[in-house]
Design a protein around this motif. Structure first.
Motif, mmCIF file in Angstrom:
data_model
loop_
_atom_site.group_PDB
_atom_site.id
_atom_site.type_symbol
_atom_site.label_atom_id
_atom_site.label_comp_id
_atom_site.label_asym_id
_atom_site.label_seq_id
_atom_site.Cartn_x
_atom_site.Cartn_y
_atom_site.Cartn_z
ATOM 1 N N SER A 179 0.930 -1.666 -0.357
ATOM 2 C CA SER A 179 0.177 -0.013 -0.053
ATOM 3 C C SER A 179 0.905 0.799 -0.432
ATOM 4 O O SER A 179 1.761 1.499 0.489
ATOM 5 N N LEU A 180 0.714 2.075 -0.932
ATOM 6 C CA LEU A 180 1.536 3.239 -0.658
ATOM 7 C C LEU A 180 0.825 4.483 -0.551
ATOM 8 O O LEU A 180 0.154 5.030 -0.108
ATOM 9 N N LEU A 181 1.296 4.682 0.852
ATOM 10 C CA LEU A 181 0.993 5.462 2.244
ATOM 11 C C LEU A 181 2.311 6.939 2.372
ATOM 12 O O LEU A 181 3.316 6.755 1.913
ATOM 13 N N PRO A 182 1.303 7.535 2.723
ATOM 14 C CA PRO A 182 2.586 9.257 2.706
ATOM 15 C C PRO A 182 3.132 8.422 3.808
ATOM 16 O O PRO A 182 3.070 7.782 5.062
ATOM 17 N N ARG A 183 4.679 9.892 3.437
ATOM 18 C CA ARG A 183 6.048 9.216 4.183
ATOM 19 C C ARG A 183 6.595 10.244 4.420
ATOM 20 O O ARG A 183 6.106 10.988 3.721
ATOM 21 N N GLU B 140 3.283 13.066 -2.623
ATOM 22 C CA GLU B 140 4.109 12.337 -3.072
ATOM 23 C C GLU B 140 3.835 10.437 -1.884
ATOM 24 O O GLU B 140 3.797 11.280 -1.263
ATOM 25 N N ARG B 141 4.023 9.330 -2.768
ATOM 26 C CA ARG B 141 3.838 8.194 -2.317
ATOM 27 C C ARG B 141 5.492 7.897 -2.356
ATOM 28 O O ARG B 141 5.860 7.209 -3.176
ATOM 29 N N PHE C 143 7.903 4.930 -1.742
ATOM 30 C CA PHE C 143 7.934 3.211 -1.428
ATOM 31 C C PHE C 143 9.478 2.067 -2.018
ATOM 32 O O PHE C 143 10.585 3.135 -2.660
ATOM 33 N N TYR D 198 6.002 7.745 -6.408
ATOM 34 C CA TYR D 198 4.527 7.798 -6.637
ATOM 35 C C TYR D 198 3.707 9.105 -6.514
ATOM 36 O O TYR D 198 3.436 9.491 -5.830
ATOM 37 N N GLN D 199 3.837 9.782 -7.318
ATOM 38 C CA GLN D 199 2.520 11.181 -7.041
ATOM 39 C C GLN D 199 1.187 11.071 -7.548
ATOM 40 O O GLN D 199 0.743 10.948 -8.522
#
Length: 332
Positions: A248-252, A259-260, A262, A301-302
């Motif tokens: 899962s692409l979550l904010p970091r 942006e996400r 990973f 990923y944006q």
């Protein structure tokens, strides 16, 4: 000698002997004197074998009976008294042979009792009565109508739908019978003990990465070794009995706002998916136009406007009907 001549002596010794040696394992630590009982059991087995041989009318038949009984009985004794991990399913090869001798003894017992005393003739009916009671009670107690293979059959169906021949699948010890494993060592009680004690390094994540393993089998209630399980949790998404490469692409905190970021550990062809099945963001600085191969390392990923829930998934799984936002859809 045959294995040694084929250059397989070291592998044979490891698989047959070395793999199974773990000091203090199971009963070896809890009951270290248990193997001494074999000194009492073995003479008893041999005595019964000699008696079987003596009572047979034909010496050749008697010898075969003695060898069959001694082989099964000694095997059961060694397993129960010497082996540290007593799992009764492992006795299954011996039970049919021992059952034949037990049945013969039960059949002969009523006649032997009847010849000795009048009261024994009545007692001889106890065995048939117990047999009738067993036939009446066991089906209900064991729930014979229950399909105990349902979960495994569902697992194999999902496996065959999601993977193709030649694609590696990580399982514990060969449950994915239609697919090759990325690792040689299996994961079971002895190996888990060795991993936990540091007797063997847990290099399964590196082997999974090297083999580009896209699918991992799930075991509800049981985990892989700690390091491997952490790798699976971080790099695979659960979908029923299987987990698929992705996350899962979550904010970091190390990414720019919106942006996400990973990290890919298993280099594969990946797809970006959302619950709406429409993706319009940017991947690594270029517009996302479909699945692409991603190398190991950091990627960004944006998301486009409205793309709140985003996941990275092995592209082949998506093309074969898997969806991280609706895992049950693939199982139906």
């Amino acid at each position: 000698a045959a294995f040694a001549a084929a250059g397989l002596w070291r592998a044979t010794m490891f698989n047959v002997v070395g793999f199974n040696l773990a000091p203090g394992l199971g009963l070896w630590s809890r009951a270290p004197l248990r193997p001494l009982a074999l000194l009492l059991a073995a003479p008893l087995v041999l005595a019964v074998s000699r008696e079987l041989q003596r009572r047979a009318g034909d010496p050749a038949v008697g010898a075969r009976r003695a060898v069959a009984f001694a082989t099964a009985a000694l095997g059961a004794c060694v397993f129960e008294l010497v082996w540290p991990l007593v799992v009764h399913a492992d006795l299954l090869p011996n039970l049919p042979v021992l059952g034949v001798f037990a049945a013969a003894g039960l059949v002969a017992l009523p006649g032997a009792l009847a010849r000795r005393a009048a009261w024994a003739r009545a007692a001889a009916w106890l065995l048939p009565a117990l047999a009738v009671a067993e036939l009446a009670l066991v089906p209900g107690a064991l729930r014979l109508a229950r399909d105990g293979t349902r979960d495994h059959a569902q697992f194999e169906r999902e496996l065959l739908r999601l993977t193709r021949p030649g694609e590696p699948v990580m399982d514990m010890k060969g449950e994915a019978v239609f697919r090759r494993r990325p690792a040689y060592l299996i994961v079971e009680t002895i190996m888990e003990e060795k991993f936990a004690r540091g007797l063997l390094p847990d290099t399964l994540p590196e082997q999974m990465t090297r083999a580009r393993t896209a699918v991992v089998c799930n075991y509800f209630g049981r985990a892989y070794p700690a390091r491997t399980q952490a790798f699976v949790d971080a790099n695979y998404l659960p979908m029923g009995w299987l987990s698929v490469a992705g996350q899962s692409l979550l904010p970091r905190p190390d990414a720019a706002p919106g942006e996400r970021a990973f990290t890919v550990e298993v280099p594969l062809r990946y797809a970006i998916v959302t619950p709406r099945d429409r993706v319009g963001g940017w991947l690594d600085g270029t517009p996302y136009a479909g699945p692409r191969a991603l190398a190991r390392g950091r990627h960004v990923y944006q998301p486009a406007a409205g793309e709140d829930s985003v996941a990275l998934v092995w592209a082949d799984a998506v093309e074969r009907g898997a969806c991280p936002f609706d895992p049950e859809r693939f199982r139906r």
